[in-house]
Design a protein around this motif. Structure first.
Motif, mmCIF file in Angstrom:
data_model
loop_
_atom_site.group_PDB
_atom_site.id
_atom_site.type_symbol
_atom_site.label_atom_id
_atom_site.label_comp_id
_atom_site.label_asym_id
_atom_site.label_seq_id
_atom_site.Cartn_x
_atom_site.Cartn_y
_atom_site.Cartn_z
ATOM 1 N N ARG B 240 12.210 68.326 -58.895
ATOM 2 C CA ARG B 240 12.651 69.711 -59.039
ATOM 3 C C ARG B 240 11.658 70.453 -59.904
ATOM 4 N N GLU B 241 11.808 71.736 -59.913
ATOM 5 C CA GLU B 241 10.862 72.537 -60.691
ATOM 6 C C GLU B 241 11.267 72.540 -62.156
ATOM 7 N N LEU B 242 10.314 72.344 -63.011
ATOM 8 C CA LEU B 242 10.620 72.439 -64.437
ATOM 9 C C LEU B 242 10.079 73.750 -64.945
ATOM 10 N N GLN B 243 10.982 74.647 -65.251
ATOM 11 C CA GLN B 243 10.559 75.950 -65.719
ATOM 12 C C GLN B 243 10.208 75.850 -67.192
ATOM 13 N N ASP B 244 8.965 76.079 -67.501
ATOM 14 C CA ASP B 244 8.595 76.283 -68.891
ATOM 15 C C ASP B 244 9.224 75.260 -69.825
ATOM 16 N N ILE B 245 8.632 74.082 -69.876
ATOM 17 C CA ILE B 245 9.292 72.991 -70.572
ATOM 18 C C ILE B 245 9.430 73.207 -72.065
ATOM 19 N N TYR B 246 8.681 74.113 -72.638
ATOM 20 C CA TYR B 246 8.780 74.294 -74.089
ATOM 21 C C TYR B 246 9.879 75.283 -74.485
ATOM 22 N N GLY B 247 10.586 75.845 -73.482
ATOM 23 C CA GLY B 247 11.637 76.805 -73.809
ATOM 24 C C GLY B 247 11.029 78.037 -74.445
ATOM 25 N N ARG B 248 10.150 78.627 -73.780
ATOM 26 C CA ARG B 248 9.259 79.728 -74.145
ATOM 27 C C ARG B 248 9.513 80.361 -75.513
ATOM 28 N N LEU B 424 9.893 64.147 -86.922
ATOM 29 C CA LEU B 424 9.699 63.524 -85.612
ATOM 30 C C LEU B 424 8.228 63.190 -85.421
ATOM 31 N N ASP B 425 7.948 61.912 -85.191
ATOM 32 C CA ASP B 425 6.563 61.475 -85.042
ATOM 33 C C ASP B 425 6.302 61.166 -83.567
ATOM 34 N N LEU B 443 15.500 70.052 -79.648
ATOM 35 C CA LEU B 443 14.844 70.449 -80.897
ATOM 36 C C LEU B 443 15.136 71.911 -81.213
ATOM 37 N N ARG B 444 14.973 72.765 -80.209
ATOM 38 C CA ARG B 444 15.233 74.191 -80.417
ATOM 39 C C ARG B 444 16.674 74.387 -80.831
ATOM 40 N N ARG B 445 17.545 73.607 -80.218
ATOM 41 C CA ARG B 445 18.961 73.775 -80.481
ATOM 42 C C ARG B 445 19.320 73.382 -81.913
ATOM 43 N N VAL B 446 18.824 72.208 -82.363
ATOM 44 C CA VAL B 446 19.189 71.793 -83.724
ATOM 45 C C VAL B 446 18.527 72.697 -84.745
ATOM 46 N N ALA B 447 17.322 73.206 -84.433
ATOM 47 C CA ALA B 447 16.696 74.153 -85.341
ATOM 48 C C ALA B 447 17.535 75.429 -85.400
ATOM 49 N N GLY B 448 18.020 75.838 -84.246
ATOM 50 C CA GLY B 448 18.868 77.022 -84.201
ATOM 51 C C GLY B 448 20.119 76.862 -85.031
ATOM 52 N N GLU B 449 20.578 75.633 -85.188
ATOM 53 C CA GLU B 449 21.758 75.378 -86.013
ATOM 54 C C GLU B 449 21.401 75.226 -87.475
ATOM 55 N N GLY B 450 20.118 75.416 -87.809
ATOM 56 C CA GLY B 450 19.745 75.441 -89.223
ATOM 57 C C GLY B 450 19.039 74.207 -89.738
ATOM 58 N N MET B 451 18.748 73.253 -88.848
ATOM 59 C CA MET B 451 18.027 72.076 -89.301
ATOM 60 C C MET B 451 16.546 72.436 -89.450
ATOM 61 N N GLU B 461 -1.148 71.232 -76.982
ATOM 62 C CA GLU B 461 -0.347 72.191 -76.218
ATOM 63 C C GLU B 461 1.116 72.061 -76.574
ATOM 64 N N GLU B 462 1.551 70.811 -76.705
ATOM 65 C CA GLU B 462 2.944 70.571 -77.044
ATOM 66 C C GLU B 462 3.281 71.172 -78.395
ATOM 67 N N ILE B 463 2.370 70.958 -79.343
ATOM 68 C CA ILE B 463 2.685 71.385 -80.706
ATOM 69 C C ILE B 463 2.691 72.906 -80.795
ATOM 70 N N ILE B 464 1.820 73.556 -80.016
ATOM 71 C CA ILE B 464 1.839 75.021 -80.001
ATOM 72 C C ILE B 464 3.119 75.492 -79.325
ATOM 73 N N GLY B 465 3.526 74.758 -78.279
ATOM 74 C CA GLY B 465 4.704 75.159 -77.518
ATOM 75 C C GLY B 465 6.004 75.049 -78.290
ATOM 76 N N ILE B 466 6.142 74.027 -79.133
ATOM 77 C CA ILE B 466 7.456 73.820 -79.754
ATOM 78 C C ILE B 466 7.544 74.290 -81.191
ATOM 79 N N SER B 467 6.409 74.536 -81.859
ATOM 80 C CA SER B 467 6.480 74.832 -83.288
ATOM 81 C C SER B 467 6.595 76.332 -83.553
ATOM 82 N N ASP B 468 7.194 76.669 -84.690
ATOM 83 C CA ASP B 468 7.134 78.040 -85.182
ATOM 84 C C ASP B 468 5.824 78.254 -85.928
ATOM 85 N N ARG B 469 5.505 77.280 -86.789
ATOM 86 C CA ARG B 469 4.225 77.321 -87.495
ATOM 87 C C ARG B 469 3.580 75.944 -87.380
#
Lengths: 334, 635
Positions: B240-248, B424-425, B443-451, B461-469
């Motif tokens: 199936r198609e994976l839309q934007d795996i990093y959750g833009r 997370l290593d 990850l986005r979800r638990v961060a959204g809950e304040g973790m 690419e992954e680290i740019i995609g998922i990190s805030d900083r």
């Protein structure tokens, strides 16, 4: 695993079904397999020798199982964490001598404490050097085995101690509903150990430690402390065995425990434990003890020459473990 | 026809049907990619090809005639061999002995002189860059070199088909490049290579044709790589198609400063890998720790977690000084760790999934009992979130599941204790793309809950995609912290360039300052910002407006006029106090490597700007090229 799937409502009762369940049970559970083997051994022995199924002989078997059983319990904990304790036999000898000497000056209780303390001290030494010195358990306990044997001679002047207080014999002479007190003690410590291994943090830590020490450490388990404790328990159980041995034969020999480490390791391995650690059960060990004791007893009853008994027992151990490997489908770690 | 062909291969392990009609056809002189999500059966098929596993059903033909391999030795004798992830070398033997090990199994007398000559020839064939010596003990080699020894071993047997199972996983990007060069040479000499990898970029770089497996079945065989896009390949792999795996992250607002700082690390050191690391993470923030292999990223978080000793520096947790001496203390203080090496540091193989999941709970718990029952509800909720089937899972053995499933369980282990800080290593190493995307979502979800989350990853690419900083580490030193929307892979690579190999650049900058005064620096200007990788000089009156690791807006610096007037020599800034010379640097292959600049506290006196530019460009294009090729991002 499939317990939740729907039962076949319409399927007619088949004749083959009960036989299949026994087979499945045998195939899934090592403890049940071993009970099966023990029953088989008893059956063969009672057919082969008229003395086997006498009360006297069976009590004798129970008595013998106490000594091997006590030592095997400690050995189980050590093998579970992927270690090995070769010193248990010689520790039975030296702590027995400590007991005998102590009883010349102190009462029974104080002497027991001294004896148990000596075993704990030896186990603690093993555990600390293995855990913090990072030396292979085989090497450390081999050294302790030699030290123990030597100290037993030094302390006893290479003589047996037979001036023992009469109260000591009560441990194996007294019976409760016809079964000797020492055997009840064995069942009691195994029950405690079963609870410890299945339902306490320490018990599960031993399994995790044997299976993957690094993962256990990362997960915050107290890996080092429990590793030391396993060896301490093994040392203490040698003392316990020494006490019961003295109580049974009312004489203490400096080489009284010679060779016990091999019986204990054999019992643990026959009971399904992995020498790599992480696998095994205390019930398996108890059944392994019975297998060992019955076979020894049987060989004696059948008048097999003591010279040949070692060959017979050795072969049986190897065949038992090999058969177990084949039966359990060789699902060893990849 | 000359080829290796497997058709309609079936294989079951116990109740698990690993392969159900898999197939592959490999020709000499090609690199053939074998791809699929975790659990697709790539490894099983590789092991069948190399004779380690016998198929239940199916046919193997070599050069048109059917063959059966009953052991890997059998396969080797047919010219097929596998270069494994876990190297199968004897560390106490020399390189030569290892290469020629299989010869010990051949009849006849060993003639070491002949073997040594063959060994020399093989090394010559592969190129000498790796610096392999036949008499070195294999135990003394790096992982990359060991892998090379395995390849040599395959060649010494005159293998015609070689399987590479995730060969780049343990390698640094530079070593990976070298491996690809070797693979190309092998192909040019008529060998057929099977390449198993998770990394799409690599598949598109090195392979000629692709065979895709899914759930043990052949999806597509022998697709020319040129006919595919990355998206199309992913679609084939996961169905199936994976839309934007990093959750833009475009929709993601920056974490406000009002969120409390959960972890503050100051000048942390734990030699030899961690030398001077500083960063902070706020509640609800995902901080990436980027850097090359060996930059000290894993060691940094292991130090925070109490698995290593810090020799200096401070760690503050929720504003309080915090030092963990054991991981138990860290867990009890509300920190969770998902370790790098799943098999080595996380999974207890003899435990059920349930007990594996509860392992950190056990570690954190006081008292004697297990307290498993108290977690039953939480486990059920977590498994639902992670999309794991509770019934099938809990009593089963961990090792029967795919890497992706295992990683989810290990994640659940960390989340079960509701930590305030999750470390997370390499959370997606060896994990298929579908699971990756659900790990990112989680990850986005638990961060959204304040973790607060700290993620280590080698994948820029992954680290740019998922990190805030992103905090960039290089040789154990944190060189900068950047908002992830400001950077791209190339700039991260420039910051991450190992200090040791950037040393020559640094020396040149220092030399420049010593001769001309002022401040010399190496920068990239992009998107209206100046990214400064290195700066030399102490004359504050020549400050260009940025320091090493800085990324100010161009307008806030003094170099804007100079940038607007290239090849104009020294250009004064808007108020005329500072004069700047900028020299663009290009690598040997024409890549831009940013700009070297010199800012003086006044007009230049007696400097030939054109000659200076030419000499800077001449001297520097080389070492910078070298420093960046190390990072592997400019190949």
């Amino acid at each position: 695993m499939n317990a939740d799937s729907l039962p076949p409502i319409a399927s007619p009762p088949s004749v083959a079904k009960p036989r299949r369940t026994i087979l499945t049970l045998l195939a899934t559970n090592i403890e049940i397999r071993m009970v099966f083997v023990i029953v088989l051994v008893m059956l063969v022995l009672s057919l082969a020798s008229p003395y086997f199924f006498t009360v006297k002989n069976l009590l004798n078997v129970l008595d013998q199982s106490v000594i091997v059983g006590m030592v095997s319990l400690g050995e189980t904990l050590v093998i579970l964490i992927g270690g090995i304790d070769l010193s248990v036999g010689s520790l039975v000898g030296v702590t027995g001598i400590v007991l005998g000497l102590a009883m010349r000056h102190f009462g029974l209780a104080e002497s027991f404490v001294l004896c148990l303390g000596a075993g704990a001290l030896a186990g603690l030494t093993n555990g600390l050097i293995i855990t913090y010195g990072r030396i292979a358990p085989f090497v450390v306990t081999l050294g302790m085995m030699s030290i123990g044997a030597s100290l037993a001679y030094v302390l006893s002047g290479a003589n047996s101690i037979s001036d023992l207080p009469p109260g000591l014999g009560a441990l194996s002479a007294d019976t409760i509903i016809g079964i000797p007190l020492d055997f009840w003690c064995l069942l009691a410590v195994y029950a405690v150990c079963y609870w410890f291994l299945t339902s306490t943090k320490g018990g599960r830590t031993l399994y995790a430690l044997g299976s993957n020490p690094e993962a256990a450490r990362v997960a915050g388990l107290r890996v080092a402390a429990w590793s030391v404790i396993a060896y301490v328990v093994s040392g203490v159980m040698s003392s316990v065995a020494a006490i019961f041995l003295a109580s049974r034969i009312l004489s203490i020999d400096p080489i009284g425990g010679q060779g016990l480490e091999l019986d204990a390791i054999a019992a643990v391995v026959i009971g399904g434990a992995s020498l790599f650690g992480g696998r095994g059960s205390i019930i398996g060990t108890l059944l392994g003890v019975f297998v060992m004791v019955f076979i020894r007893n049987g060989l004696n009853l059948l008048n097999v020459s003591p010279y040949w008994q070692g060959t017979a027992i050795g072969s049986i151990i190897i065949v038992a473990v090999l058969a177990e490997r084949l039966l359990s489908g060789a699902r060893r770690r990849a | 026809m000359s080829s290796l062909e497997l058709r309609d291969i079936w294989k079951a392990f116990g109740a698990t049907q690993a392969l159900a009609g898999a197939a592959i056809e490999v020709r000499p002189g090609e690199v053939h990619a074998l791809v699929g999500a975790n659990g697709a059966g790539k490894s099983t098929l590789s092991r069948i090809i190399s004779g380690q596993v016998r198929p239940d059903r199916g046919s193997i033909t070599l050069d048109g005639s059917p063959v059966r391999f009953s052991s890997s030795r059998d396969a080797i004798l047919h010219g097929i061999c596998m270069v494994t992830q876990e190297t199968s070398l004897a560390p106490d033997l020399s390189v030569l002995e290892n290469i020629m090990l299989p010869h010990l199994a051949l009849p006849g007398r060993l003639r070491w002189r002949v073997l040594r000559a063959q060994g020399q020839a093989l090394i010559a064939e592969l190129g000498r860059e790796a610096g392999l010596d036949l008499d070195t003990l294999v135990g003394d080699l790096s992982i990359g070199q060991r892998q090379l020894v395995e390849i040599l071993k395959a060649l010494a047997l005159d293998s015609r088909f070689i399987i590479f199972d995730e060969p780049t996983a343990p390698l640094s990007p530079h070593e990976g490049e070298r491996l690809f060069a070797i693979m190309r040479r092998l192909v040019a000499r008529g060998r057929g290579l099977i390449f198993v990898s998770h990394r799409l970029e690599e598949i598109f770089t090195i392979t000629d044709r692709v065979t895709v497996l899914r759930e043990g079945r052949l999806v597509e065989g022998n697709l020319p790589i040129g006919s595919l896009s990355q998206g199309a390949l992913v679609r084939l792999m996961v169905g199936r198609e994976l839309q934007d795996i990093y959750g833009r992250r475009t929709a993601r607002p920056p974490v406000p400063d009002s969120h409390p700082v959960v972890l503050r690390v100051r000048n942390l050191a734990s030699p030899p890998m961690v030398r001077d690391v500083s960063f902070e993470v706020r509640a609800g923030e995902v901080l990436g720790l980027a850097g090359l292999v060996g930059a000290g990223r894993s060691e940094t978080i292991e130090t925070i977690f109490g698995l290593r000793r810090a020799t200096s520096g401070t760690v503050e947790l929720n504003g309080q000084p915090f030092t963990a001496r054991t991981s138990r203390e860290a867990i009890r203080a509300g920190i969770g760790l998902i370790p790098e090496d799943r098999r080595g540091q996380a999974i207890v193989p003899d435990f059920s999934v349930r007990e594996n999941l509860l392992l950190a709970h056990l570690g954190a718990r006081g008292g004697v009992g297990l307290g498993y029952a108290s977690r039953t509800g939480a486990i059920r909720d977590l498994l639902a979130v992670l999309d794991l089937p509770e019934r099938r899972l809990l009593d089963a053995n961990m090792l029967t599941f795919s890497g992706g499933m295992q990683q989810k369980v290990i994640l659940a282990r960390g989340l079960l204790l509701s930590p305030r800080l999750l470390l997370l290593d390499e959370p997606t190493r060896g994990v298929d793309i579908a699971t990756r995307s659900s790990i990112y979502a989680l990850l986005r979800r638990v961060a959204g809950e304040g973790m607060a989350c700290v993620v280590v990853s080698s994948d820029f690419e992954e680290i740019i995609g998922i990190s805030d900083r992103i905090t960039v580490l290089s040789d154990g030193v944190s060189v900068t912290t950047l908002p992830s929307q400001l950077v791209d892979v190339e700039k991260l690579a420039m910051f991450a360039a190992p200090r040791t190999s950037a040393e020559k650049t640094h020396t040149v900058l220092a030399d420049l300052v010593a001769r001309q005064g002022g401040m010399a620096y190496w920068i990239v200007v992009d998107g209206g910002r100046v990214f400064c990788f290195d700066r030399v000089g102490t004359d504050a009156s020549a400050d260009p407006g940025f320091a090493a690791g800085g990324f100010p807006l161009l307008a806030e610096t003094v170099i804007a006029p100079a940038l607007a007037n290239p090849s104009a020599g020294f250009v004064p800034c808007t108020n005329g106090t500072r004069w700047t010379l900028l020299v663009p640097i290009f690598g040997q292959r024409g890549h831009s490597f940013g700009t070297v600049g010199l800012t003086l506290a006044g007009p230049p006196a007696g400097i030939d700007a054109a000659a200076l530019s030419a000499s800077i460009a001449g001297i520097l294009s080389d070492p910078i090229d070298h420093a960046l090729t190390e990072t592997g991002q400019f190949a």
